[in-house]
Design an enzyme around this catalytic site. Structure first.
Site, PDB file in Angstrom:
ATOM      1  N   HIS A 157      20.260 -78.692 114.969  1.00 33.30           N
ATOM      2  CA  HIS A 157      19.827 -77.408 115.349  1.00 33.30           C
ATOM      3  C   HIS A 157      18.592 -76.277 114.613  1.00 33.30           C
ATOM      4  O   HIS A 157      18.676 -76.787 113.301  1.00 33.30           O
ATOM      5  CB  HIS A 157      20.949 -76.885 115.781  1.00 33.30           C
ATOM      6  CG  HIS A 157      20.899 -75.935 116.927  1.00 33.30           C
ATOM      7  ND1 HIS A 157      20.510 -74.621 117.518  1.00 33.30           N
ATOM      8  CD2 HIS A 157      22.242 -75.911 118.109  1.00 33.30           C
ATOM      9  CE1 HIS A 157      20.217 -74.254 118.550  1.00 33.30           C
ATOM     10  NE2 HIS A 157      21.410 -74.832 118.923  1.00 33.30           N
ATOM     11  N   GLY A 208      10.489 -75.023 120.718  1.00 35.11           N
ATOM     12  CA  GLY A 208      10.224 -73.846 119.702  1.00 35.11           C
ATOM     13  C   GLY A 208       8.658 -73.614 119.618  1.00 35.11           C
ATOM     14  O   GLY A 208       7.776 -73.713 120.715  1.00 35.11           O
ATOM     15  N   SER A 209       8.022 -73.258 118.426  1.00 30.94           N
ATOM     16  CA  SER A 209       6.969 -72.812 118.453  1.00 30.94           C
ATOM     17  C   SER A 209       5.396 -74.030 118.869  1.00 30.94           C
ATOM     18  O   SER A 209       6.456 -75.106 118.652  1.00 30.94           O
ATOM     19  CB  SER A 209       6.719 -71.759 116.700  1.00 30.94           C
ATOM     20  OG  SER A 209       7.141 -73.031 115.862  1.00 30.94           O
ATOM     21  N   GLU A 230       8.834 -78.568 125.126  1.00 28.55           N
ATOM     22  CA  GLU A 230       8.446 -76.993 125.365  1.00 28.55           C
ATOM     23  C   GLU A 230       8.548 -76.139 124.268  1.00 28.55           C
ATOM     24  O   GLU A 230       9.537 -75.753 123.450  1.00 28.55           O
ATOM     25  CB  GLU A 230      10.714 -77.110 125.494  1.00 28.55           C
ATOM     26  CG  GLU A 230      10.728 -78.148 127.200  1.00 28.55           C
ATOM     27  CD  GLU A 230      10.079 -77.483 128.300  1.00 28.55           C
ATOM     28  OE1 GLU A 230       9.835 -76.886 128.563  1.00 28.55           O
ATOM     29  OE2 GLU A 230      10.201 -78.589 128.935  1.00 28.55           O
ATOM     30  N   LEU A 231       7.092 -75.709 124.383  1.00 25.81           N
ATOM     31  CA  LEU A 231       7.375 -74.829 123.733  1.00 25.81           C
ATOM     32  C   LEU A 231       7.441 -72.607 123.625  1.00 25.81           C
ATOM     33  O   LEU A 231       7.555 -72.700 124.532  1.00 25.81           O
ATOM     34  CB  LEU A 231       5.423 -75.106 123.227  1.00 25.81           C
ATOM     35  CG  LEU A 231       5.387 -76.500 122.565  1.00 25.81           C
ATOM     36  CD1 LEU A 231       3.553 -76.797 122.733  1.00 25.81           C
ATOM     37  CD2 LEU A 231       6.683 -76.399 121.542  1.00 25.81           C
ATOM     38  N   CYS A 264      11.296 -67.782 125.796  1.00 27.61           N
ATOM     39  CA  CYS A 264      10.228 -68.327 125.809  1.00 27.61           C
ATOM     40  C   CYS A 264       9.286 -67.926 127.468  1.00 27.61           C
ATOM     41  O   CYS A 264       8.255 -67.892 127.079  1.00 27.61           O
ATOM     42  CB  CYS A 264      10.115 -69.894 124.926  1.00 27.61           C
ATOM     43  SG  CYS A 264      10.663 -71.012 126.350  1.00 27.61           S
ATOM     44  N   GLU A 358       1.599 -64.410 121.422  1.00 29.58           N
ATOM     45  CA  GLU A 358       2.947 -64.222 122.204  1.00 29.58           C
ATOM     46  C   GLU A 358       3.647 -63.100 121.690  1.00 29.58           C
ATOM     47  O   GLU A 358       4.078 -62.969 119.771  1.00 29.58           O
ATOM     48  CB  GLU A 358       3.517 -65.853 122.436  1.00 29.58           C
ATOM     49  CG  GLU A 358       4.711 -65.051 122.859  1.00 29.58           C
ATOM     50  CD  GLU A 358       5.404 -67.274 122.460  1.00 29.58           C
ATOM     51  OE1 GLU A 358       6.855 -66.733 123.795  1.00 29.58           O
ATOM     52  OE2 GLU A 358       5.742 -67.795 121.839  1.00 29.58           O
TER      53      GLU A 358
END
Length: 453
Positions: A157, A208-209, A230-231, A264, A358
Site C-alpha cells: 500500500h 497510481g500516477s 490503472e492510472l 482519478c 491533471e
C-alpha cells in the site's frame, strides 16, 4: 527505516511510524504467497466463495474502525470513509456471489468433430501496488476478483496508509485464507522491483500516477510479467442541453468534490455549449465557492483536507501557474495547510500547462464550446482516457457522443454511479486494464484451451 507513517493531513501531526520490511521479510512474504497459491488454487470454488464472503463480512464488522483509520491517514470525510468501506464490502461480496461465472468453463464452437472449451486457471502469486486515495476500495478492486480466481495477493500500500493496510490484511486472513493468501508488505520502491522480478510472482497491478505506472511497467516488461495499470484521468463533463440546469450543476459539484477532489475519475474539465456557458459557469462557481473545507471527522463535512500538505502545495503551484499564464480565477485558489478552497478556472487555452495536466484536488477548468462537435474534440484533446460525463436531453445525441469519446467509461446524465458489477478502467495514458465486474477476473488468469477429439 520509517518510510511508512500516519500523518494526519488535517493537523500535520505524525501519529505513528512503521519500519519498512527487511529484505528477509520481503523474501518470506513472497515465499508464503507462492506456497499459499498452491493451496488456494486447489480449494474448491464453493469453498473459496465462502471465504470471500467472510472477507466482506469482516469489512462490515470493522466498518467504523477502518473508516476512522482512513480519515487519519488521508483526510477523507468520515461519511465518505464509511461509504467506502461499505462499497469495498459490496465489491468483495460480488465475487462470492458470482463465483460460478468467474470460474466456469467456456464452451467453444469448433470446426469439425470433438469439443473445445476454455478453462480459467489461476496464475499464482500476484503483486499489487495501491494508492492512498481509496485505501479500502482500491484493494477490494484488485484483491477480490483475483482471490476468486484462485490467485494469492502480495499487497504494497501507499506509505501513508500503513494502518489501514495492516487492518485489511487482518480482515482478509481472518476469513480463512491459507497462509500466504494475502500478505501486506511495507516495501521500498527497490524492494518492489525485486518482488516483480521474482519468478514466483506471476503478475503485478498498480493503481497510481503515470510515473509510477511507467516505472512498474518497465520492470515488469524486463521480466516478462503481465502488468495491469490503472492510472490518472482528466475526465470531461460535457453539458449540451438541460431541462434543469441547477441539477446538472449540482452533479458537477458532486463529481468534482468527491473524495476531496482526489479521484482519478473525478470530473475535472467542464465543457459547456455557448448557450448554457454563462449561466452554468456562474452557478458552478457559486456552488463551489459555498463549500468550505473543514474537519474530516465531522459527519457533516463534504470537503476535507487534501491527503498531505505537499499535495496541497502541488495543486497551489498548478493553479498559480495557470493564472500567471492567463487563466481567469472564478472562485477559490487559496489554501490553508492541506485544506484547499474549491477552485474554478476559466479562459484556459491549449498553450497553458493546466490544459494538459491533471488537477488532483478540488480544482477544475470550465470551457466554452460552440457545439457538440467542438465539445467532443475538446474532450478528446488529452493524453488521458479514463471516464467521462455527458449531460443532454437528446437521447440520440447522447449515443453519438458516448460513441465518439475516447474513454474507458461514459456516464450519461448521472455521476457517482460506480457499482461492483460495472468494469472500471481507461485507455490512452489512463491505463491498460479493467477492475470490478466480471472483466476484472480475466486480467490475471490462464485461459487454458482444452480440446478433445
Amino acid at each position: 527505516m520509517t518510510d511508512y507513517a500516519v500523518v494526519n493531513p488535517a493537523t500535520g501531526e505524525t501519529l505513528a511510524t512503521y519500519d519498512t520490511f527487511t529484505d528477509a521479510q520481503i523474501a518470506d512474504a513472497v515465499t508464503r504467497a507462492a506456497a499459499g497459491a498452491k493451496a488456494w488454487a486447489a480449494t474448491a470454488p464453493a469453498e473459496r466463495a465462502d471465504v470471500i464472503r467472510r472477507i466482506a463480512e469482516g469489512h462490515r464488522e470493522r466498518r467504523e474502525e477502518l473508516a476512522a483509520v482512513m480519515v487519519r491517514e488521508m483526510g477523507k470525510p468520515i461519511a465518505a470513509a464509511l461509504g467506502e468501506v461499505d462499497f469495498a464490502a459490496d465489491i468483495v461480496e460480488f465475487y462470492a456471489d458470482n463465483m460460478d461465472k468467474v470460474t466456469a468453463d467456456q464452451p467453444l464452437d469448433i470446426i469439425g468433430d470433438g469439443t473445445a472449451r476454455i478453462r480459467r486457471v489461476p496464475l499464482g502469486a500476484l503483486f499489487g501496488i495501491m494508492p492512498w486515495n481509496f485505501p479500502a476500495y482500491q484493494v477490494a478492486r484488485f484483491a477480490a476478483p483475483n482471490l476468486a480466481i484462485g490467485n494469492t495477493i502480495i499487497l504494497k500500500h501507499a506509505p501513508q496508509c500503513p494502518e489501514s493496510s495492516a487492518m485489511l490484511e487482518e480482515i482478509y486472513n481472518a476469513a480463512g485464507l491459507p497462509d500466504g493468501g494475502y500478505v501486506n508488505v511495507y516495501a521500498t520502491n527497490e524492494q518492489s522491483a525485486d518482488i516483480i522480478a521474482d519468478p514466483r510472482v506471476q503478475g503485478v497491478s498498480v493503481t497510481g500516477s503515470e510515473r509510477a505506472g511507467a516505472a512498474v511497467a518497465e520492470v515488469a516488461g524486463r521480466n516478462l510479467k503481465k502488468v495491469a495499470l490503472e492510472l490518472g484521468g482528466s475526465d470531461p463533463f460535457i453539458v449540451l442541453s438541460a431541462d434543469n440546469l441547477d441539477e446538472v450543476v449540482q452533479s458537477a459539484i458532486d463529481a468534482r468534490l468527491d473524495n476531496n477532489g482526489q479521484a482519478c475519475n473525478g470530473a475535472k474539465r467542464f465543457i459547456v455549449v455557448d448557450g448554457l456557458y454563462d449561466e452554468f459557469a456562474a452557478k458552478l462557481a457559486a456552488g463551489l465557492g459555498a463549500v468550505t473545507a473543514q474537519d474530516p471527522t465531522d459527519e457533516d463535512t463534504v470537503l476535507g483536507p487534501l491527503a498531505s500538505e505537499l499535495a496541497a502545495e502541488r495543486l497551489q503551484e498548478q493553479v498559480d501557474r495557470a493564472l500567471e499564464q492567463g487563466a481567469t480565477l472564478l472562485t477559490g485558489g487559496t489554501r490553508d495547510g492541506a485544506f484547499f478552497a474549491p477552485t474554478l478556472l476559466a479562459d484556459v487555452t491549449p498553450e497553458m500547462d493546466v490544459y494538459s495536466e491533471e488537477l488532483f484536488g478540488p480544482a477544475a477548468v470550465v470551457y466554452r464550446v460552440a457545439d457538440e462537435e467542438a465539445a467532443v474534440a475538446l474532450a478528446n484533446d488529452t493524453s488521458f482516457g479514463l471516464g467521462s460525463y455527458v449531460f443532454t436531453t437528446d437521447a440520440e445525441q447522447a449515443e453519438r457522443v458516448a460513441n465518439n469519446i475516447d474513454a474507458g467509461m461514459v456516464y450519461v446524465n448521472l455521476v457517482l454511479a460506480d457499482s461492483p458489477e460495472l468494469p472500471f478502467g481507461g485507455v490512452k495514458r489512463s491505463g491498460t486494464s479493467r477492475e470490478m465486474g466480471l472483466l476484472a477476473a480475466d486480467e490475471f488468469v490462464n485461459k487454458k484451451l482444452i480440446r478433445k477429439a
